[in-house]
Scaffold this active site. Structure first.
Site, PDB file in Angstrom:
ATOM      1  N   ARG A 140       0.879  -1.183   0.000  1.00  0.00           N
ATOM      2  CA  ARG A 140       0.000   0.000   0.000  1.00  0.00           C
ATOM      3  C   ARG A 140       0.902   1.213   0.000  1.00  0.00           C
ATOM      4  NH1 ARG A 140      -5.324   1.259   3.597  1.00  0.00           N
ATOM      5  NH2 ARG A 140      -6.112  -0.106   1.961  1.00  0.00           N
ATOM      6  N   HIS A 194      -7.469   1.105  -6.289  1.00  0.00           N
ATOM      7  CA  HIS A 194      -7.598   0.190  -5.144  1.00  0.00           C
ATOM      8  C   HIS A 194      -8.199  -1.110  -5.693  1.00  0.00           C
ATOM      9  CE1 HIS A 194      -7.798  -1.311  -1.223  1.00  0.00           C
ATOM     10  NE2 HIS A 194      -8.627  -0.476  -0.631  1.00  0.00           N
ATOM     11  N   GLN A 196     -10.015  -3.882  -3.596  1.00  0.00           N
ATOM     12  CA  GLN A 196     -11.329  -3.416  -3.150  1.00  0.00           C
ATOM     13  C   GLN A 196     -12.372  -3.670  -4.235  1.00  0.00           C
ATOM     14  OE1 GLN A 196     -12.191  -1.852  -0.065  1.00  0.00           O
ATOM     15  NE2 GLN A 196     -14.204  -2.356  -0.867  1.00  0.00           N
ATOM     16  N   ASP A 237     -17.369   6.903  -1.192  1.00  0.00           N
ATOM     17  CA  ASP A 237     -16.117   6.772  -0.454  1.00  0.00           C
ATOM     18  C   ASP A 237     -15.872   8.110   0.247  1.00  0.00           C
ATOM     19  OD1 ASP A 237     -13.616   5.971   0.472  1.00  0.00           O
ATOM     20  OD2 ASP A 237     -12.593   6.236  -1.452  1.00  0.00           O
ATOM     21  N   CYS A 292     -16.446   1.485   0.650  1.00  0.00           N
ATOM     22  CA  CYS A 292     -15.253   0.654   0.880  1.00  0.00           C
ATOM     23  C   CYS A 292     -14.818   0.696   2.340  1.00  0.00           C
ATOM     24  CB  CYS A 292     -14.121   1.101  -0.037  1.00  0.00           C
ATOM     25  SG  CYS A 292     -13.617   2.806   0.248  1.00  0.00           S
ATOM     26  N   ARG A 346     -13.562  -9.021   1.268  1.00  0.00           N
ATOM     27  CA  ARG A 346     -12.151  -8.758   0.962  1.00  0.00           C
ATOM     28  C   ARG A 346     -11.327 -10.024   1.172  1.00  0.00           C
ATOM     29  NH1 ARG A 346     -10.233  -3.498   1.365  1.00  0.00           N
ATOM     30  NH2 ARG A 346      -8.294  -4.439   0.627  1.00  0.00           N
TER      31      ARG A 346
HETATM   32  N1   CP Z   1     -11.304  -0.392   2.404  1.00  0.00           N
HETATM   33  C1   CP Z   1     -10.035  -0.442   2.847  1.00  0.00           C
HETATM   34  O1   CP Z   1      -9.070  -0.678   2.104  1.00  0.00           O
HETATM   35  O2   CP Z   1      -9.917  -0.263   4.187  1.00  0.00           O
HETATM   36  P1   CP Z   1      -8.554  -0.072   4.994  1.00  0.00           P
HETATM   37  O3   CP Z   1      -7.981   1.263   4.618  1.00  0.00           O
HETATM   38  O4   CP Z   1      -8.957  -0.129   6.434  1.00  0.00           O
HETATM   39  O5   CP Z   1      -7.615  -1.178   4.628  1.00  0.00           O
HETATM   40  N1  NVA Z   2      -9.994   6.669  -1.080  1.00  0.00           N
HETATM   41  C1  NVA Z   2      -9.589   6.208   0.222  1.00  0.00           C
HETATM   42  C2  NVA Z   2      -9.774   4.736   0.331  1.00  0.00           C
HETATM   43  C3  NVA Z   2      -9.451   4.130   1.677  1.00  0.00           C
HETATM   44  C4  NVA Z   2      -9.636   2.654   1.714  1.00  0.00           C
HETATM   45  C5  NVA Z   2      -8.128   6.598   0.481  1.00  0.00           C
HETATM   46  O1  NVA Z   2      -7.315   6.492  -0.441  1.00  0.00           O
HETATM   47  O2  NVA Z   2      -7.831   7.030   1.582  1.00  0.00           O
END
Ligand code: CP
Ligand code: NVA
Length: 304
Positions: A99, A126, A129, A221, A261, A289
């Protein structure tokens, strides 16, 4: 299948649908020894609840070892080149899940490590997701054709992966964002190309009510993604009319489902009433997930 999974567009339609079938099997038979002896790195530059826990639990359930790495506690934080880190990591682990803040970091990992690299989120997409989202829709509706998904909010990473996933699977998607927060143009056009092949629709509007009209799924989101905290105040103003609430949901089909999400901010992008109401399937969505990521790992290792 490609070596890596950095974008939903790394999958063909056939591969995507196959992953959905493997995910169903994973959900039915959660435990196994398929990943015995395999070590999978989970490298995080940003916080996470679901992604970390679902990857760790999923890998453990298949007898593999999930190696959690907080990037800030590594030499990366002192300037070690990602290229060098990638070359070292491949000596220790069988796959790298990451990530990252900048999508280019994923591309460098992918280029310099010979093992599979999986995106656990970047500024661009993502994709894991989106796999869970489409799997959840399939479970709920039993089909993709004729389903309309309204994505209302920020044209961010989650929106991009959803656009591609809807295009590939043939779900109609209508995106609505405020001016200045539109989805990535290149991704939008790729999603349109995919959808043309499936005779499905990808549309865009600045009017949330238009997107919500006759929707089977309303998806949103956060208004402020990780790393955008400095833009908080201007974003609050820009997104004010894009909240998912009862009034907006009236435009959707009577039996619509609400998806997010997560993490969610009640009172901002969604009201508590919707988030905790009868239409919300966010907990099932988060649960899924686990299954799709296990399916993805097995498929990347050519084990399913
Ligand atoms: N939806 C998602 O990726 O959640 P987290 O940021 O908690 O991993
Ligand atoms: N769009 C959000 C998604 C978190 C899972 C971010 O990037 O923070």
């Amino acid at each position: 299948m490609k070596k890596d999974f950095l974008s939903v567009a790394d999958l063909t339609r056939e591969e995507f649908l196959e992953l959905m079938d493997i995910s169903s099997r994973m959900k039915k038979y959660p435990f196994g020894t398929q990943l015995k002896g395999k070590t999978i790195a989970l490298l995080f530059e940003k916080p996470s609840t679901r992604t970390r826990m679902s990857f760790e639990a999923g890998i453990a359930q298949l007898s593999g070892y999930p190696m959690y790495i907080d990037s800030s506690s590594t030499q990366i934080s002192r300037g070690e080149l990602i290229e060098d880190v990638a070359k070292v990591m491949e000596k220790y682990v069988d796959a790298i899940c990451a990530r990252v803040s900048d999508h280019r970091t994923l591309e460098l990992l992918s280029k310099y490590a010979s093992v599979p690299v999986i995106s656990m989120l970047s500024d661009l997409e993502h994709p894991c997701q989106a796999l869970a989202d489409i799997f959840t829709i399939k479970e709920r509706f039993g089909k993709f054709e004729g389903i309309k998904l309204a994505y209302i909010g920020d044209g961010n990473n989650v929106c991009s992966s959803l656009l591609l996933a809807c295009g590939i699977t043939g779900i109609n998607i209508s995106v609505s964002t405020p001016k200045g927060y539109e989805p990535n143009k290149r991704i939008l056009s790729k999603a349109r190309d995919f959808s043309q092949k499936n005779k499905s629709k990808v549309s865009f509007t600045n009017r949330p009510t238009e997107a919500a009209k006759n929707a089977d799924v309303i998806y949103t989101d956060v208004w402020v993604s990780m790393g955008e905290e400095k833009e908080n105040d201007e974003r609050m103003k820009a997104f004010m009319d894009f909240q998912i609430n009862k009034k907006l949901a009236r435009h959707a089909k009577k039996d619509f489902v609400f998806m997010h999400c997560l993490p969610a901010h009640r009172g901002l992008e969604v009201t508590s009433e919707i988030m905790d109401g009868e239409h919300s399937i966010v907990w099932e969505q988060a649960g899924n997930r686990l299954h799709v990521q296990k399916a993805l790992l097995l498929r990347l290792f050519n084990m399913a």
